[in-house]
Design a protein around this motif. Structure first.
Motif: not given
Ligand SMILES: [Zn+2]
Length: 278
Positions: A114-119, A132-139
């Motif tokens: 899970f993404c640390g920025a948006c979950g 890669v985060c599915r929601d915010c695209g964070k790498l």
């Protein structure tokens, strides 16, 4: 120092090709592909990874693609789970490096679902070397945690310390994680001052070692103490004192782990002192 355990990987990581999902799929489907099955940070000897298992591409061993599979979600996997540190002296150094690399990258991947920025949930890319985060695209790139380890000397003695709750003869060199805003040498000075109250006059780099237990990079130093004064912090350490080479030999008469950079730092120092004495 590539001869430290877990260093000296011989695989071709193929970073330019692993970004191509078709190439990765073709490697995975090749009949001679080797897949190393892991379960909760342990190598599964006699284990087997199903075709749909989550895998990370490690690299090419000549023509052989090598992958690592994470079977951690299975309750009772096929095969016998083995701790890599217990196996290290039974496999050749290049194999130990491959297994360590596999353990480290799988541990990272499993803990970045899970993404640390948006979950949001993350997907794997680049053969498993990027998420890669599915929601915010964070790498999310694989993380390594640098830690310094230092053998401090005063004249013909070296500083070893006992941690709280350690066995009576379990003395070790000082070590600690590098903090944000520090360079490596600053971290060495700080750790030694904090834990043992010792001020260093010079700090010399010795060697580094990959240490995926779970995500470390150990950076080894030798340093001289300005004075023999010691003041342990009482929090991490119970005791720290100066040992002669003869005392260190005595401590090490009982079998201990030999795969660590600590073993290397102490052995190197002992060898030098013994040569001077001889
Ligand atoms: Zn996100």
């Amino acid at each position: 120092m590539n001869d430290l355990a877990y260093n000296g990987l011989t695989l071709d990581r193929a970073p330019d090709r692993r970004t191509d999902p078709d190439w990765i799929a073709a490697q995975r489907a090749t009949p001679n592909t080797r897949v190393l099955p892991f379960w909760r940070d342990h190598l599964l000897i006699g284990g087997h990874a199903p075709a749909d298992a989550d895998t990370v591409f490690l690299g090419l061993d000549g023509d052989t693609p090598v992958f690592a599979a994470d079977l951690s979600t299975v309750d009772k996997p096929v095969g016998e789970p083995h701790d890599l540190r217990a196996l290290v002296n039974t496999v050749d150094p290049a194999e130990a490096a491959t297994l360590a690399y596999a353990r480290g990258i799988l541990h990272w991947s499993r803990n970045q679902q899970f993404c640390g920025a948006c979950g949001g949930a993350t997907d794997t890319r680049d053969g498993g070397h990027l998420r890669v985060c599915r929601d915010c695209g964070k790498l999310l790139f694989p993380r390594i945690e640098p830690a310094v380890i230092v053998l401090v000397t005063w004249q013909d003695r070296c500083l070893l310390a006992r941690h709280h709750n350690a066995a009576p003869d379990a003395y070790s060199t000082l070590a600690g994680f590098v903090e944000v805003g520090e360079n490596l040498e600053t971290a060495v000075h700080r750790e030694v001052r904090e834990e043992a109250g010792v001020t260093l006059t010079d700090v010399q780099y010795q060697a580094s070692q990959t240490w995926p237990f779970p995500a470390g990079l150990m950076i080894g130093y030798r340093a001289h103490a300005a004075t023999p004064d010691i003041a342990v912090d009482g929090a991490e350490l119970e005791e720290a004192r100066w040992f002669t080479a003869a005392e260190v030999h005595e401590l090490r008469a009982t079998p201990s782990r030999t795969d660590s950079i600590e073993h290397f730092l102490i052995s190197t120092w002992l060898h030098e002192v013994d040569c001077v004495v001889a």
